[in-house]
Design a protein around this motif. Structure first.
Motif, mmCIF file in Angstrom:
data_model
loop_
_atom_site.group_PDB
_atom_site.id
_atom_site.type_symbol
_atom_site.label_atom_id
_atom_site.label_comp_id
_atom_site.label_asym_id
_atom_site.label_seq_id
_atom_site.Cartn_x
_atom_site.Cartn_y
_atom_site.Cartn_z
ATOM 1 N N ARG A 379 -30.566 -31.477 34.604
ATOM 2 C CA ARG A 379 -30.570 -32.778 33.661
ATOM 3 C C ARG A 379 -29.249 -33.502 33.896
ATOM 4 N N ILE A 380 -29.365 -34.780 34.069
ATOM 5 C CA ILE A 380 -27.914 -35.726 34.280
ATOM 6 C C ILE A 380 -28.087 -36.890 33.621
ATOM 7 N N PHE A 381 -27.239 -37.278 32.707
ATOM 8 C CA PHE A 381 -27.328 -38.515 32.068
ATOM 9 C C PHE A 381 -28.543 -38.755 31.200
ATOM 10 N N GLY A 382 -29.163 -37.717 30.802
ATOM 11 C CA GLY A 382 -30.390 -37.787 29.948
ATOM 12 C C GLY A 382 -31.570 -37.839 30.928
ATOM 13 N N GLN A 383 -31.635 -37.533 32.217
ATOM 14 C CA GLN A 383 -32.608 -37.723 33.131
ATOM 15 C C GLN A 383 -32.621 -36.321 33.936
ATOM 16 N N ASP A 384 -34.004 -36.036 34.090
ATOM 17 C CA ASP A 384 -34.215 -34.970 35.171
ATOM 18 C C ASP A 384 -34.191 -35.269 36.449
#
Length: 465
Positions: A379-384
């Motif tokens: 998970r990075i910047f609220g995205q998978d």
């Protein structure tokens, strides 16, 4: 009758490799050895936001082993909370802290601003733990002392720094009060590190506090350059992009040096090598200022600079994500917890032609640890983000002594301490080292828990309370 007081309280780095903080107290003063950030799992990170266990204004001085944020990164917050004493360290550590702490404050502000803009925080508004201005302001409290010179951070305690390898300026700390002496290992460097000198044997002491990052592991007996070449060749030959999250201090410089050598020897293809970390760029410049603090020659430093394409602006960093391979991108942070490397992972982790090379210890709860564990999404910047790129951990690139080297460092002490306190390691690593110390060295060893206190003025075997 007044009895002497000299006690140690463990305020961090217990059952974890972060948050190094040790409180030494005499009858008249309080000295904090290291003042690090907790990183990794959320319960640990929340300790950064909790009130400090003792009033910051009651602490008279801080003594730093080295500049890494898990040892120095809480200083701006402690100063903002009321600490008014001096911070003692080696000259190179102060130079590095000027870079690392300001960068940390800037990143904390950016993360808070992003959370507010995207609405990803439960707090309204989200605030940084401290700001870049806080970090810069705390630097006026720093005082420097060279290796092996005795000094008094407070009137009733004498301290000296002993060279420890690991990174520029890193030291073991020897502290003496009430006729008793304790050594803090800081992070112990490696004996065959191609970048840094070996650690110095510990001073004679009644107690030793030793890190255990790799207390349950041995680094492979392989050449660091050979391991890096073997990992990179297949990726670059198929036109892939190698993303190398690297700690801006030490590991980035070692990797760039090795990459320069490997290309000069034609052991890897002659592809562009990018350094996308303003902090690592600034740190690299310090190696010329402290030529006695590392193994690289001026010729090697110049060759590394010529061979590396430095990415300066945010626009250049974004443009790099639109480039095709083959290429190598070295970027902070080393555990993929923040920084520009996250944008490169978003751009390149989903392509099976690419690879992610992890070059140091990955603390539990970090993205780096999840990558090593084989997670197929991060998970990075609220995205998978899907992870289809190869994930390779470079064991030989570590700046930490392994289990055998830690035992060797302890064994080099000229007299047996009353107790060895095992800290700064995950529970399995700390327990493995504790067992080896007792079985192989026949020394008493303990792995203290968070907020345990030891009476150092007493004679005989130590016990935690």
């Amino acid at each position: 009758m007044e009895f002497p007081m000299f006690q140690l309280t463990f305020l961090g780095a217990n059952a974890t490799v972060t948050g190094s903080r040790y409180l030494l107290e005499t009858g008249r003063s309080r000295v904090l050895v290291d003042c690090g950030l907790f990183q990794g799992y959320k319960p640990l990170r929340l300790r950064n936001w909790a009130p400090f266990p003792v009033a910051p204004e009651s602490i008279d001085a801080i003594v730093l082993t080295h500049a890494h944020l898990d040892h120095s990164g809480y200083i701006p917050r402690l100063v903002r909370s009321g600490f008014r004493g001096s911070v003692w360290c080696t000259p190179a550590t102060r130079s590095l802290c000027r870079i690392l702490l300001a960068d940390s404050g800037r990143l904390l502000e950016e993360e808070a601003e992003y959370a507010n803009r995207k609405g990803t925080s439960k707090h309204h508004p989200a605030l940084p733990l401290y700001s870049e201005a806080d970090a810069i302001a705390c630097l006026k409290r720093f005082r420097t002392v060279d290796f092996d010179e005795s000094f008094e951070p407070v009137p009733d305690m004498r301290v000296r720094f002993r060279r420890q390898g690991h990174i520029l300026g890193a030291a073991a700390v020897t502290a003496e009060a009430e006729g008793r002496r304790i050594v803090f290992s800081g992070d112990v460097g490696r004996y065959g590190d191609p970048l840094m000198p070996p650690p110095t044997a510990p001073d004679d002491a009644d107690w030793i506090v030793v890190e255990s990052t790799y207390g349950n592991r041995r680094h492979p007996a392989v050449d660091a350059g050979g391991e890096l070449a073997s990992a990179l060749r297949p990726v670059l030959e198929r036109g892939g992009v190698a993303i190398v999250p690297a700690f801006a201090v030490g590991r980035a410089q070692l990797l760039l040096h090795l990459l320069t050598q490997l290309q000069a020897e034609r052991r890897i293809p002659d592809v562009p090598i990018y350094l996308n970390s303003p902090m690592a760029t600034d740190v690299s410049a310090l190696y010329a200022d402290y030529p006695d603090g590392h193994r690289l020659t001026r010729t090697q430093l110049d060759a590394m600079a010529r061979n590396t394409r430095v990415v300066n602006s945010v626009e250049e960093s974004k443009a790099l994500n639109r480039r095709k391979g083959p290429m190598v991108i070295v970027s902070a942070s080393g555990m993929a917890t923040g920084g520009r490397v996250l944008h490169h992972l978003v751009a390149f982790a989903g392509d099976p032609r690419n690879a992610i090379l992890l070059s140091g210890f990955q603390a539990g709860g970090t993205r780096g640890a999840r990558l090593v564990a084989g997670d197929k999404t991060i998970r990075i910047f609220g995205q998978d983000i899907a992870v289809k790129a190869d994930v390779i951990q470079l064991e030989s690139a570590s700046a930490h002594a392994d289990a055998d080297e830690l035992v060797h460092w302890l064994r080099s002490a000229r007299r047996t301490p009353e107790t060895v306190f095992i800290t700064h390691g995950e529970p399995e690593a700390a327990e493995a080292l504790r067992t080896r110390v007792e079985r192989e060295l026949h020394w008493h060893a303990q792995a203290p828990e968070y907020r345990d206190t030891v009476d150092l003025a007493a004679t005989g075997m130590s016990a935690v309370a």
